[in-house]
Design a protein around this motif. Structure first.
Motif: not given
Length: 151
Positions: A85-89, A91-95, A125-136, A138-139
């Protein structure tokens, strides 16, 4: 009782087939005829409900002798699953993909449903805002590393 739509019924039918065998080999036209739908609805169900992030592998060949092969991805252990899963993540994850991965971890007995619900709630996205996909991403990367580290 929740009413089931045709897509739910198609998904359930395919999952029942997968319970009986490791790999289901299906004909798009036969499934469409069975459920009285157009073949594109079969494509929709497969593309949205049998994704890699949900733990499935799909192979498709179009044309007269075309087929769809669907199987569950199997892992020798949780460590292998977490590494893959880590290998295939991306760079940006949708909800949706983030949620799919959490549900896969629940199905594999790695996370409790309640934990997954909380993790999803803070990654919207309502919590993370426009950076949501990138932050998800990383999370999720950190979550997978931490779960693997704690074994």
């Amino acid at each position: 009782m929740v009413a089931r739509n045709t897509s739910d019924n198609i998904e359930e039918h395919i999952k029942q087939l997968l319970e009986q065998m490791d790999m289901a080999v299906l004909k798009r036209s036969e499934l469409a005829e069975l459920f009285q739908v157009v073949p594109s609805q079969i494509n929709y169900v497969i593309k949205t409900r049998f994704t890699e992030s949900k733990g499935y592998i799909v192979e498709s060949k179009r044309g007269g002798g075309g087929y769809i092969r669907i199987g569950r991805i199997s892992y020798s252990n949780h460590h292998q699953l977490l590494l893959e899963l880590q290998d295939k993540l991306a760079s940006q994850l949708s909800e949706q993909v983030y949620e799919d991965i959490l549900l896969l971890l629940v199905e594999e007995g790695i996370l409790e449903r309640r934990e997954a619900t909380w993790l999803l709630a803070v990654a919207l996205d309502s919590v993370l805002g426009s950076d949501g996909p990138r932050l998800r991403t990383q999370m999720m990367r950190q979550l997978l590393k931490e779960i693997d580290r704690r074994g």
